[in-house]
Design a protein around this motif. Structure first.
Motif, short mmCIF file in Angstrom:
data_model
loop_
_atom_site.label_atom_id
_atom_site.label_comp_id
_atom_site.label_asym_id
_atom_site.label_seq_id
_atom_site.Cartn_x
_atom_site.Cartn_y
_atom_site.Cartn_z
N PHE A 186 43.07 -26.14 12.18
CA PHE A 186 44.49 -25.84 12.39
C PHE A 186 45.14 -26.70 13.48
O PHE A 186 46.23 -27.27 13.24
N PRO A 187 44.55 -26.83 14.67
CA PRO A 187 45.23 -27.62 15.71
C PRO A 187 45.47 -29.07 15.29
O PRO A 187 46.56 -29.62 15.53
N GLY A 188 44.45 -29.71 14.71
CA GLY A 188 44.62 -31.11 14.31
C GLY A 188 45.64 -31.29 13.21
O GLY A 188 46.47 -32.21 13.27
N LEU A 189 45.60 -30.42 12.21
CA LEU A 189 46.57 -30.52 11.11
C LEU A 189 47.97 -30.13 11.57
O LEU A 189 48.97 -30.60 11.01
N TYR A 190 48.06 -29.27 12.57
CA TYR A 190 49.37 -28.87 13.11
C TYR A 190 50.09 -30.09 13.69
O TYR A 190 51.30 -30.26 13.51
N LYS A 191 49.34 -30.96 14.37
CA LYS A 191 49.94 -32.19 14.90
C LYS A 191 50.26 -33.16 13.78
O LYS A 191 51.30 -33.84 13.82
N VAL A 192 49.38 -33.27 12.80
CA VAL A 192 49.61 -34.17 11.68
C VAL A 192 50.88 -33.79 10.92
O VAL A 192 51.66 -34.66 10.50
N ASN A 193 51.12 -32.48 10.76
CA ASN A 193 52.27 -31.99 10.01
C ASN A 193 53.50 -31.74 10.89
O ASN A 193 54.45 -31.09 10.43
N HIS A 194 53.46 -32.22 12.13
CA HIS A 194 54.61 -32.17 13.04
C HIS A 194 55.13 -30.74 13.23
O HIS A 194 56.34 -30.49 13.18
N GLY A 195 54.21 -29.80 13.41
CA GLY A 195 54.60 -28.43 13.73
C GLY A 195 54.96 -27.56 12.55
O GLY A 195 55.46 -26.44 12.74
N ASN A 196 54.74 -28.01 11.33
CA ASN A 196 55.03 -27.19 10.15
C ASN A 196 53.87 -26.19 9.95
O ASN A 196 52.83 -26.52 9.41
N VAL A 197 54.09 -24.95 10.39
CA VAL A 197 53.01 -23.95 10.40
C VAL A 197 52.58 -23.60 8.99
O VAL A 197 51.38 -23.50 8.69
N ARG A 198 53.54 -23.38 8.12
CA ARG A 198 53.22 -22.96 6.75
C ARG A 198 52.36 -24.01 6.03
O ARG A 198 51.34 -23.68 5.41
N HIS A 199 52.78 -25.27 6.13
CA HIS A 199 52.04 -26.33 5.47
C HIS A 199 50.67 -26.53 6.12
O HIS A 199 49.68 -26.83 5.44
#
Length: 359
Positions: A186-199
């Motif tokens: 979750f933390p790494g993908l959260y940065k990759v998706n620029h804060g898009n929690v749902r995605h």
């Protein structure tokens, strides 16, 4: 008199007050005739006593269901259409945890279509591990006593009918590792998706299921994020755990809980871990030696990308099949070496392919 069985019959013990041996030979013959009468067996009993039949039935029904779901309009965006061949191929690729896709999983499938992929891979992975264990138990009935003890020790059960126990262990192991992978991603993908929690939540779930079950589907066009340690490392570790097989993971967890040293691990665990680490280390070393100066892969990069690519090449090609867009750039010698590694595959009762490291 020589054909009479003078023994205390459990069925006559109370009636005879301990004198069942006085009963006539007809009594014993009638009792034995009753035991020889064919009993009506339920469908579930017939299937569980023949795991091969149950395996074929399970994957046939799962493949048909997955294909039908992928053919529904909800599985694709409005501007996309899915042919029967595409749906069937994708469904079989998912339930067999191969992860080979003939369409772009990001653009061709909608959220519902990707959910079908997650469901198919999850059920396929659980099925592969469960039925491999049940078939091992079935074979166990035809082994010698010492081999029976070894098989029972690895699977945690001795009876073919104990499907519930085997399935419980498989599900608990799979969901635990997938849950840990989900949190770690979750933390790494959260940065990759620029804060898009749902995605981010969706991609974390998708990668967690695909990684442990060693299926190569990806939820976005970025593939494996080979240059992002925060995303790639949890996927790498989860895929590695998936190649070991749940008996090894179960033995390691029990040993950790009971404070057992490595010398008290089961023979199967020792053999699987030793062979796996040797193959991974050999692959890692081979890649660094053969591809360090490969200009097609590393034109201006430093040491870190080389190490990361070597780690991915050491783990992923053996079983998981994630998109390695840089793989065509490796030398022919490395392709041959990795072909040998893929042929060997992972541990028994795991979702990895190959002839298994324990063979």
């Amino acid at each position: 008199m020589s054909n009479l069985v003078f023994d205390e019959s459990s069925s006559n013990r109370e009636a005879s007050h301990g004198y069942a041996w006085w009963f006539s030979g007809d009594t014993f013959e009638k009792a034995m005739a009753e035991e020889r009468k064919p009993r009506k067996r339920s469908l579930m009993h017939k299937l569980t006593t023949h795991p091969g039949r149950l395996t074929i039935l399970y994957f046939t029904l799962l493949g048909a269901l997955s294909t039908l779901l992928l053919l529904t309009p909800a599985a694709t965006p409005k501007d996309e259409q899915t042919t029967f061949t595409t749906a069937f191929f994708t469904a079989i690729s998912a339930i067999s945890t191969c992860g080979i896709s003939i369409v772009n999983s990001t653009t061709h499938w909608s959220a519902f279509g990707q959910a079908v992929l997650i469901f198919s891979v999850q059920m396929g992975g659980l099925g592969v591990m469960t039925f491999a264990s049940l078939i091992a138990l079935a074979v166990n009935h035809h082994l010698k006593a010492t081999q029976k003890l070894l098989t029972a020790n690895e699977l945690g059960t001795t009876k073919l009918g104990e499907i519930k126990g085997v399935l419980t262990v498989v599900i608990a192991t799979a969901f635990t590792i997938e849950g840990i992978t989900f949190v770690a991603l979750f933390p790494g993908l959260y940065k990759v998706n620029h804060g898009n929690v749902r995605h981010t939540l969706w991609e974390s779930l998708f990668f967690a299921v695909m990684a442990y079950n060693n299926a190569g589907f990806t939820p976005d066009g970025a593939g494996l994020h080979v240059n992002n340690w925060a995303v790639g490392l949890p996927i790498l570790v989860s895929a590695f755990c998936g190649t070991l097989g749940f008996p090894v993971l179960l033995n390691l967890m029990r040993s950790w809980r009971n404070h057992r040293p490595p010398k008290r691990w089961s023979l199967h665990t020792k053999l699987t871990l030793t062979t796996t680490f040797c193959i991974v280390l050999a692959s890692f070393t081979w890649f660094l030696l053969m591809e360090w100066n490969n200009k097609l892969l590393f034109a201006t990069e430093g040491v870190e990308p080389r190490l990361w690519h070597a780690m991915v090449a050491a783990v992923m090609p053996r079983s998981s099949g994630f998109d390695l867009s840089w793989m065509p750039g490796v030398s022919d010698a490395t392709k041959v070496f990795l072909s040998i590694v893929m042929f060997i595959g992972g541990g028994s009762t795991s979702t990895a392919g190959g002839i298994r490291v324990t063979t």
